[in-house]
Design a protein around this motif. Sequence first.
Motif, PDB file in Angstrom:
ATOM      1  N   CYS A   1       0.666  -1.084  -0.167  1.00 37.01           N
ATOM      2  CA  CYS A   1       0.138   0.079  -0.046  1.00 37.01           C
ATOM      3  C   CYS A   1       0.991   1.102  -0.122  1.00 37.01           C
ATOM      4  O   CYS A   1       1.877   1.383   0.767  1.00 37.01           O
ATOM      5  CB  CYS A   1      -0.852  -0.073   1.373  1.00 37.01           C
TER       6      CYS A   1
ATOM      7  N   TYR B   1       1.312   5.774   0.259  1.00 34.92           N
ATOM      8  CA  TYR B   1       0.826   6.737   1.520  1.00 34.92           C
ATOM      9  C   TYR B   1       0.427   8.001   0.396  1.00 34.92           C
ATOM     10  O   TYR B   1       1.225   8.636   0.084  1.00 34.92           O
ATOM     11  CB  TYR B   1       2.113   6.976   2.177  1.00 34.92           C
ATOM     12  N   TRP B   2      -0.875   8.257   0.577  1.00 41.74           N
ATOM     13  CA  TRP B   2      -1.304   9.165  -0.491  1.00 41.74           C
ATOM     14  C   TRP B   2      -1.432  10.742   0.357  1.00 41.74           C
ATOM     15  O   TRP B   2      -1.858  10.647   1.515  1.00 41.74           O
ATOM     16  CB  TRP B   2      -2.506   9.052  -1.064  1.00 41.74           C
TER      17      TRP B   2
ATOM     18  N   ALA C   1       3.354   8.592  -4.001  1.00 37.65           N
ATOM     19  CA  ALA C   1       2.771   7.979  -3.306  1.00 37.65           C
ATOM     20  C   ALA C   1       3.623   6.928  -2.469  1.00 37.65           C
ATOM     21  O   ALA C   1       3.688   6.623  -1.320  1.00 37.65           O
ATOM     22  CB  ALA C   1       1.412   7.761  -3.284  1.00 37.65           C
TER      23      ALA C   1
ATOM     24  N   ASP D   1       6.554   8.464  -0.875  1.00 38.83           N
ATOM     25  CA  ASP D   1       6.436   9.009   0.557  1.00 38.83           C
ATOM     26  C   ASP D   1       6.065   7.709   1.526  1.00 38.83           C
ATOM     27  O   ASP D   1       6.450   7.778   2.815  1.00 38.83           O
ATOM     28  CB  ASP D   1       4.954   9.500   0.418  1.00 38.83           C
ATOM     29  N   LYS D   2       5.651   6.603   0.940  1.00 40.17           N
ATOM     30  CA  LYS D   2       5.598   5.531   2.126  1.00 40.17           C
ATOM     31  C   LYS D   2       6.881   4.750   2.300  1.00 40.17           C
ATOM     32  O   LYS D   2       6.914   4.576   3.603  1.00 40.17           O
ATOM     33  CB  LYS D   2       4.698   4.264   1.273  1.00 40.17           C
TER      34      LYS D   2
ATOM     35  N   LEU E   1       8.296   7.152   4.991  1.00 44.50           N
ATOM     36  CA  LEU E   1       7.595   7.168   6.215  1.00 44.50           C
ATOM     37  C   LEU E   1       8.220   5.915   6.941  1.00 44.50           C
ATOM     38  O   LEU E   1       8.387   5.916   8.159  1.00 44.50           O
ATOM     39  CB  LEU E   1       6.151   6.849   5.887  1.00 44.50           C
TER      40      LEU E   1
ATOM     41  N   HIS F   1       4.326  -3.891   8.335  1.00 41.32           N
ATOM     42  CA  HIS F   1       3.167  -3.228   7.614  1.00 41.32           C
ATOM     43  C   HIS F   1       2.059  -4.313   7.028  1.00 41.32           C
ATOM     44  O   HIS F   1       2.984  -5.333   6.269  1.00 41.32           O
ATOM     45  CB  HIS F   1       3.942  -2.290   6.658  1.00 41.32           C
TER      46      HIS F   1
ATOM     47  N   GLU G   1      -0.630   2.614  13.041  1.00 40.50           N
ATOM     48  CA  GLU G   1      -1.244   3.436  12.242  1.00 40.50           C
ATOM     49  C   GLU G   1      -1.946   2.743  10.936  1.00 40.50           C
ATOM     50  O   GLU G   1      -1.366   2.286  10.122  1.00 40.50           O
ATOM     51  CB  GLU G   1      -0.263   4.461  11.208  1.00 40.50           C
TER      52      GLU G   1
ATOM     53  N   ILE H   1      -4.055   2.414   7.773  1.00 39.55           N
ATOM     54  CA  ILE H   1      -4.047   3.231   6.476  1.00 39.55           C
ATOM     55  C   ILE H   1      -4.994   2.288   5.392  1.00 39.55           C
ATOM     56  O   ILE H   1      -4.542   2.492   4.439  1.00 39.55           O
ATOM     57  CB  ILE H   1      -2.456   3.297   5.935  1.00 39.55           C
TER      58      ILE H   1
ATOM     59  N   HIS I   1      -5.661   4.193   1.996  1.00 36.70           N
ATOM     60  CA  HIS I   1      -4.623   4.148   1.183  1.00 36.70           C
ATOM     61  C   HIS I   1      -4.447   2.896   0.262  1.00 36.70           C
ATOM     62  O   HIS I   1      -3.980   3.030  -1.043  1.00 36.70           O
ATOM     63  CB  HIS I   1      -3.238   4.520   1.910  1.00 36.70           C
TER      64      HIS I   1
ATOM     65  N   GLN J   1       0.342  -0.163   9.978  1.00 39.31           N
ATOM     66  CA  GLN J   1       1.791  -0.305  10.110  1.00 39.31           C
ATOM     67  C   GLN J   1       2.012  -0.175  11.629  1.00 39.31           C
ATOM     68  O   GLN J   1       1.476   0.798  12.357  1.00 39.31           O
ATOM     69  CB  GLN J   1       2.427   1.412   9.687  1.00 39.31           C
TER      70      GLN J   1
END
Length: 450
Positions: A187, A189-190, A202, A205-206, A209, A322, A372, A374, A377, A428
Amino acid sequence: MFSWVLDNPGDVVTEVCVMPEAASRLQSFAEQLLGAPLPMRIRAWDGSQAGPPGAPTLVVRNRRALRRLLWKPGELGLARAWVAGDLDIEGDFYAALDHLSGLVWNRGEDARSLAEALREPGVRAAVRGLVRMAGLPVPPAPPREEVARRRRGLHTKRTDKRAVSHHYDVGNDFYEVVLGPSMVYSCAYWETAEGGDTLEDAQRDKLELVCRKLALMPGRRLLDVGCGWGSLAIHAAREHGVHVVGVTLSQEQAAYARKRVAEEGLADRVEIRVQDYRDVTDAPFDAVSSVGMAEHVGSEQYLTYARDLYALLKPGGRLLNHQIARRPHADEDAYSLDGFIDAYVFPDGELAPLGTTVTQLERAGFEVRDVEPIREHYALTLRRWVANLEADWTRALDLTSPGRARVWRLYMAASALAFERNRLGVNQILAVRSLEAGGSGMPLRARTWN
Ligand SMILES: C[S@@+](CC[C@H](N)C(=O)[O-])C[C@H]1O[C@@H](n2cnc3c(N)ncnc32)[C@H](O)[C@@H]1O
């Protein structure tokens, strides 16, 4: 309402399979079974059509589709007919799948689902009678002990390697079509709920993160369990200066990842191995990432997995796990393995509820510091993968079999809906192996991560 089905199974077969205007006969059979109007159109093998104008259309190409559906009513029957090309969908694909899953599983107060209808012993017997008359063998349902035995036989190193190979060694080119240049198979991360950013942004970014949650910095050692095509290992080494060991069970992934690592000039900092996580012995690591991998571990092996990762970490080291989660079942013992995903997509994959995963990590010694969720996402990500596949459909068919391309399209679209409808989640989980005196090494304000 079911008396017609119960009393006249032979007539039902004749009615539906032999008489003209098959679509309206099918529609009326389904509506009698479900006790409510069908929200979809049907087009049958004889060209006849029935159902609300403008609704998505279920195309039943031949009588064999019915046999498959009746033989294994529910997810697997639908999927078998779909994979063989006996069934098709025209119009809005997601709306059609939404209708179908509603019909099969959850209708609500006023109408029964197919699954509920088929739980009635009389209806079940009549349907089995129909199947026999349609010329298909009826296998006995596996007893509970058989399901339990199958579970125990799963997830040896040998069976895991075979299952992983089934899913991942199907050609890197095919995965490039679906996943796009980022080659990340988990997945993203938008930024916004509309998914306005690109899939590549995205995914980057994941990866970032994950690295921040793990407090990666130059000189530290990261183990990426289930490293796929190497995207996280490369990002972590390039952007955070860490040394990375990435392990996968897939030869094709490893070859692809090593090539990328060499092209990026990171061969001195990233080592990709074809290795089971249970065989990693070169501890200690400062951090462990496991992204989209723990779904392969299985309930029988999960505690071993958690203990192994714990043992591989230094005191103060962090794990970022995750993982997709399913909702808990009312009767967890009856949880069966033989669905569409198990048969066609991830053999032996197993999903656990979030609470079970957290408990197992804690039992292994971890302190769970953050979860978290998600799931939205993942829905956005899956919709993007489906769009990639549809946009390059002809090439996908050249790179793999039509059956496999159809399976991937169905499983990704159905999974997107499952995340949207809150039937599946993905989380996550950040966990720490505490220092000897109990310190976590975490910042007081967790959101800064390092
Ligand atoms: C869904 S992919 C995720 C890949 C990558 N983490 C990503 O996000 O793109 C799952 C990965 O887990 C790996 N895997 C599954 N079981 C494993 C095992 N027992 N040991 C090591 N890797 C395993 C597969 O080979 C694959 O690379």
